[in-house]
Write an enzyme that holds these catalytic residues in place. Sequence first.
Site, mmCIF file in Angstrom:
data_model
loop_
_atom_site.group_PDB
_atom_site.id
_atom_site.type_symbol
_atom_site.label_atom_id
_atom_site.label_comp_id
_atom_site.label_asym_id
_atom_site.label_seq_id
_atom_site.Cartn_x
_atom_site.Cartn_y
_atom_site.Cartn_z
ATOM 1 N N THR A 291 0.876 -1.199 0.025
ATOM 2 C CA THR A 291 -0.022 0.064 0.124
ATOM 3 C C THR A 291 0.909 1.077 -0.070
ATOM 4 O O THR A 291 1.924 1.267 0.613
ATOM 5 C CB THR A 291 -0.921 0.064 1.275
ATOM 6 O OG1 THR A 291 -1.782 -1.097 1.244
ATOM 7 C CG2 THR A 291 -1.817 1.057 1.193
ATOM 8 N N PHE A 293 1.177 5.063 0.757
ATOM 9 C CA PHE A 293 0.595 6.115 1.677
ATOM 10 C C PHE A 293 1.133 7.563 1.202
ATOM 11 O O PHE A 293 2.137 7.572 0.849
ATOM 12 C CB PHE A 293 0.862 5.892 3.153
ATOM 13 C CG PHE A 293 0.209 4.860 3.883
ATOM 14 C CD1 PHE A 293 -0.732 4.910 4.574
ATOM 15 C CD2 PHE A 293 0.608 3.443 3.580
ATOM 16 C CE1 PHE A 293 -1.577 3.732 4.946
ATOM 17 C CE2 PHE A 293 0.158 2.291 4.029
ATOM 18 C CZ PHE A 293 -1.097 2.407 4.801
#
Length: 706
Positions: A291, A293
Amino acid sequence: MSEVSEEGTPRRYRCGVTYEQPDIAGLRQGLDEVDTGIVRLIARRREIIDAIAKVKEHSESGIQDPERERRVLDGVIAVATDLGVSASLVRTIFRELISDSVAQQVRHLNGDGGGRVRVAFQGTAHSYSDAAAQKYLAGRGLAGDLAGYRTFREAADALLAGDADLAVLPIENTTAGSINEVYALLRSREMYIVGEETWKVDHCLAAAADVPLSSLTRILSHPQGLEQCSQFLRSLPNAVPTTYFDTAGAMQAVAASDDPGLAAIGSPEAAAAHGLVVLRHDIADAEENYTRFVALSRTPATMDVRIPCKTSLILATRHEEGALLRCLEVLSGSGHSMTKLESRPRPGRPWEYLFFLDFEGNAADPKTAAALDELRSAALYIKVLGSYPAKALRHLPRPGELGEPGEPGRQPGPGQDESPADTLEAVAAEQPAVRRSRHYRLVDRAARQADTVIRVGDVLVGGEGFVVMAGPCSVESAEQIGACARFVRDHGAHVLRGGVFKPRTSPYAFQGLGWDGLDLLVAAGREAGLPVVTEVMAVDQVQRMASAADILQVGTRNMQNFDLLRELGKVDRPVLLKRGLSSTIEEWLAAAEYVVTQGNQQVILCERGIRTFESATRNTLDLSAVAVVRERSHLPVIVDPSHGTGQRRYVAPMAWAARAAGAHGLLIEVHPDPDRALSDADQSLSFDGFAALMRRLAAIQPSAAG
Ligand code: PEP
Ligand code: MN
């Protein structure tokens, strides 16, 4: 690693292999020494990097050297191959080491470190966002006070309210794709990206006790967690995926419940923190599940030009064939490589799209700044979200992939050739009648030969089209605005006008119905199927107005309200910029430039009459301005003969003349009972007057020059 056998006693993996008990302690001690040695070597490596950073501090050279990084990787992989060590393991470790070195040097140049910051994230302690936020701070030598919020929106609100210095939010996942809600926040809020972080997600399934998977009835997780493990979830016969506001919170809920059929998806750390048993590790559909960010701040960061950066922006393209391609060519032609392009729906504009784009470049670098300027005029709307040190794994360019510095190798766009006539200077030189201004560049016709065309609802303003905007000076009641909307629509108008915040000469005069009036205007427009235009008077009205009205009007008295103009440059809404009542055309175009430099190219100019010694009319409608503006600028220009003359009987002749002079449209005041209008009664047309104006208008041909 151990798992629990059916009898409940621990058993070892790799059954059948027995370890010699006496040796294992010695072996482990050896292993511990090697591990400590590795850490010591990393510390030594960091000392050397620090020394290098000090040397580079006084040099012009960038801190990332792709060729050198490639050689380092090739070198260690060759050693690994000789020693029979997995090349991929070594590559992974060294990529992390190199990226840590870059972060260390970035910190050095930026003078980061040592501070304490308040960070907002979505979720609770031990969620992935919490872990990523901590990693982000650690990489920058910062200590932080982290606060978890239930939703992305609440975390962003905390940042904007000043309750946090940074918000760290996920923006995309390598399995599930973009996180739309965060993109929507970036579009609508004034937040800037100042950094990024990646996190390798290791989803596990955990429950309060070690139960068979077939006995599970409900699996809780954040929607992203469920989506990223969808294949695994389909393999569970009896379990229903259930969304929860975050992964660690889901773990906590499972721990607190006495339902044995409940399990959660989240990190092993969160499972351990809540005393849960991990039933299965690595359950994500893709093995490599990362992921990304973004760290957000209220103000953009300026990065040292030696720091390798990424720049992110939001872009709306012009309504022309090949519009996106032209924007991308600006980047590729100037040697900027694009790392991400994502399209999202453009709010309030069905079937239109906004593009979210990342490329390698630093806005503080003049070459990138020039490309951004060029992009501003190629696009219809741009919001630069920030330049920040690149973190996400990027490819190391091979020699020759990068444009030579100073020689960007620009590719000509479609329909262009490489003749010198394509340079702005040459275009200006060929047209001696067009004088380049010192006060504006982007709105200059020399910067863009083709007319700017702006879409409002289904109509196009600019270019070949002719658009009529009509309605009362002020919105007075639902009945009044509703009747106007229906009438002007049935008689050929394309846009409904109506003032709700009124700039009146006298404070004792009717000041408009304010936000209630806006609701009435929007409802009447929707009912009649017409987009609406209304005046915005103050900076703090802009965001709310932009979310309701289709065009934001700047009145004549505010033409040089520069704060207001700048704010309007940040929203993705067309702006109707009236000429100041004592402003020159030069000042008017410079005011438009204020909007455009902020990223919003959607400016419609409106000639509404200027103050002269003449007193027979309220103002002197300067129709010559239409011809001048069309020559000097690519922006559309419309005419307001209502304010331009101030008297009903002169409105229609001036409207016809405006069309003949090459204007792109009209702004006309119409009232069901003009003599009783609460503002501008003298100049408001009756319904019959408007119908007569429109009948004759159809017969008028625009000037050949227009
Ligand atoms: C209006 O359009 O109602 C208005 C107030 O216009 P101006 O700013 O041109 O006076
Ligand atoms: Mn008016």
